[in-house]
Design an enzyme around this catalytic site. Structure first.
Site, short mmCIF file in Angstrom:
data_model
loop_
_atom_site.label_atom_id
_atom_site.label_comp_id
_atom_site.label_asym_id
_atom_site.label_seq_id
_atom_site.Cartn_x
_atom_site.Cartn_y
_atom_site.Cartn_z
N SER A 92 80.54 12.36 53.52
CA SER A 92 80.47 13.15 54.69
C SER A 92 81.49 12.33 55.57
O SER A 92 82.51 12.11 55.40
CB SER A 92 79.02 13.30 55.14
OG SER A 92 78.90 14.16 56.10
N ASP A 230 84.47 16.37 59.98
CA ASP A 230 84.53 15.25 59.45
C ASP A 230 85.04 15.67 58.00
O ASP A 230 85.50 16.54 57.72
CB ASP A 230 83.10 14.72 59.33
CG ASP A 230 81.99 15.79 58.80
OD1 ASP A 230 82.52 17.14 58.53
OD2 ASP A 230 80.85 15.42 58.29
N ASP A 232 83.78 15.97 54.84
CA ASP A 232 83.42 17.35 53.96
C ASP A 232 83.06 18.67 54.65
O ASP A 232 82.56 19.57 54.27
CB ASP A 232 82.05 16.83 53.37
CG ASP A 232 80.92 16.68 54.03
OD1 ASP A 232 80.94 16.42 55.27
OD2 ASP A 232 79.53 17.00 53.44
N ASP A 234 80.76 19.58 57.02
CA ASP A 234 79.67 19.97 57.57
C ASP A 234 79.40 19.95 58.69
O ASP A 234 78.70 20.64 59.40
CB ASP A 234 78.63 19.57 56.66
CG ASP A 234 78.32 18.06 56.90
OD1 ASP A 234 79.37 17.24 57.24
OD2 ASP A 234 77.44 17.55 56.27
#
Length: 441
Positions: A92, A230, A232, A234
């Site tokens: 992440s 960020d 990834d 999410d």
């Protein structure tokens, strides 16, 4: 093994191919027979995906390979493909040397703590249902997952007058945001758009400090807002039309106020600002508090009265769309809000904010100290909650005392409607902690 958002750690130390193999084996052995697997842009992810896929197939699961894709793309694909689970190899917003694993249920919601414990227990016991060669699972490429996600994003918003937007992808997987906004008619400038898991453009985590380039570009052009993700995708944070970073609690309040109406409920973790409560009260809606972690917000969002949930870290959930924090969806929703309601800077000014104080106290025995804190604050305060840490509500503010999950400290947060009261509550919080950590309490 599992934190609030999956497994994360340094590659080659905490996170290895052997761990990935074990995660795959454990997920398949726990009854998840059809699993979507994807990863973020970190190069270490290629090896880890191979290993987790091998573990899944060894124990009989069918693997749908999504490739490099945003985490919400993979999470959305799980229910769409009638899969039992999803695994994203990602750390992440963590720095480049890290990687990890996020697990998703058949509904596209993160594994809850009990489900994570079941996987961790299998790994710790080395207890897997390895299959003979004739019954091992297969793998197949999952085509079109990003395209389907993009189509769902476009359907979720309506832009009559598309604004100009700068999108800072952060070298991660969030390029879908720039693509969809351009397709919707926005004039889009993209920063750090090339996928590179070493994150050369800026650190993976979008913060006020790491988004200086985004702020500069928005402030020096006619762009009406800036979006940042960020690694990834999410998470989503923003800067306004002047290039000023939008405070996280203010962004939460804007989304909540725009989504909710009379009688609706918004899920927010303990420690969320009173700004959100006040913004919702103005439209006849209310806040329900959860423990810290987007999985707890998502759990509460499965109930029919909750129309929105989030964490000020930048994780936003619209449960009618998906139970996964979806940064590209949040970006599209914010662009729609600006198109409908006017400049983001004016919207930010419409949210009343209050002084917040944060500090930490070093504590060797965190559990024992927090037990003493719980006993003592109940003697002193009337409104005390122990949902996650110890929350104290007073007429004009609140205190949250919560042990760190990674460091030998207890964090104290205090918010009040005036500077002087915030200082007083912060001092009270520190005094409570210091008293609870005395050698002979």
């Amino acid at each position: 093994m599992f934190g609030t958002s999956g497994i994360r750690g340094t590659v080659g130390d905490d996170v290895t191919g052997a761990l990935a193999l074990s995660v795959g084996r454990a997920v398949a052995s726990d009854g998840y027979d059809r699993v979507v697997v994807g990863r973020d842009a970190r190069e270490s992810g290629a090896v880890l995906v191979d290993a987790v896929t091998a573990g899944l197939r060894e124990c009989g699961a069918t693997v749908l390979e999504a490739g490099v894709a945003p985490t919400p793309t993979v999470a959305r694909a799980v229910p769409r493909e009638d899969a039992d689970a999803g695994i994203v190899v990602t750390a992440s917003h963590n720095p480049a040397p890290d990687n990890g694993f996020k697990l998703w249920t058949a509904t596209g919601k993160a594994f809850d703590p009990e489900q994570c414990d079941a996987i961790a227990s299998r790994i710790e016991r080395d207890e897997y249902e390895l299959q003979p060669w004739t019954e091992q699972g297969s793998s197949q490429r999952l085509e079109g997952a990003v395209d389907r996600h993009a189509a769902e994003l476009a359907d979720a918003v309506s832009l009559d007058d598309p604004p100009s937007v700068v999108v800072d992808v952060g070298n991660g997987t969030g390029g879908i945001t720039a693509r969809v906004l351009a397709d919707l008619g926005c004039d889009v400038i993209t920063l750090n758009g090339q996928q590179d898991g070493s994150f050369p453009g800026r650190p993976s985590e979008p913060t006020r400090e790491t988004l200086t380039a985004l702020s500069s570009v928005v402030g020096s052009t006619d762009a009406q807002l800036g979006i940042a993700h960020d690694g990834d995708a999410d998470r989503m944070l923003a800067v306004d039309d002047t290039g000023t970073f939008v405070p996280k609690d203010v962004l939460f309040a804007l989304f909540a106020r725009d989504t909710a109406s009379e009688g609706d409920v918004v899920a927010a973790p303990v420690g969320t600002s009173m700004s959100v409560d006040d913004a919702l009260a103005a439209v006849g809606a209310s806040v329900t508090r959860t423990p810290v972690g987007d999985v707890f917000v998502a759990n509460r969002a499965t109930q029919s009265d909750v129309v929105f949930g989030g964490e000020p870290s930048g994780a936003w959930i619209w449960p009618t769309e998906t139970l996964c924090p979806d940064g590209p969806l949040a970006a599209c929703k914010l662009v729609e809000l600006v198109a409908d309601r006017g400049p983001l800077s004016s919207l930010v000014e419409s949210v009343e904010t209050y002084p917040i104080r944060r500090t930490s106290v070093a504590v060797e025995e965190k559990d024992a100290a927090m037990a003493r804190v719980r006993d003592r604050v109940r003697e002193r305060y009337d409104d005390v909650e122990t949902l996650d840490g110890v929350s104290i509500t007073v007429d004009d503010g609140w205190i949250l005392l919560r042990a760190s999950g990674t460091e030998p400290v207890v964090r104290a947060t205090a918010e009040a409607r005036t500077e002087s009261r915030a200082e007083q509550l912060a001092a009270d919080a520190v005094a409570i902690l210091e008293n609870a950590t005395e050698a002979n309490p």
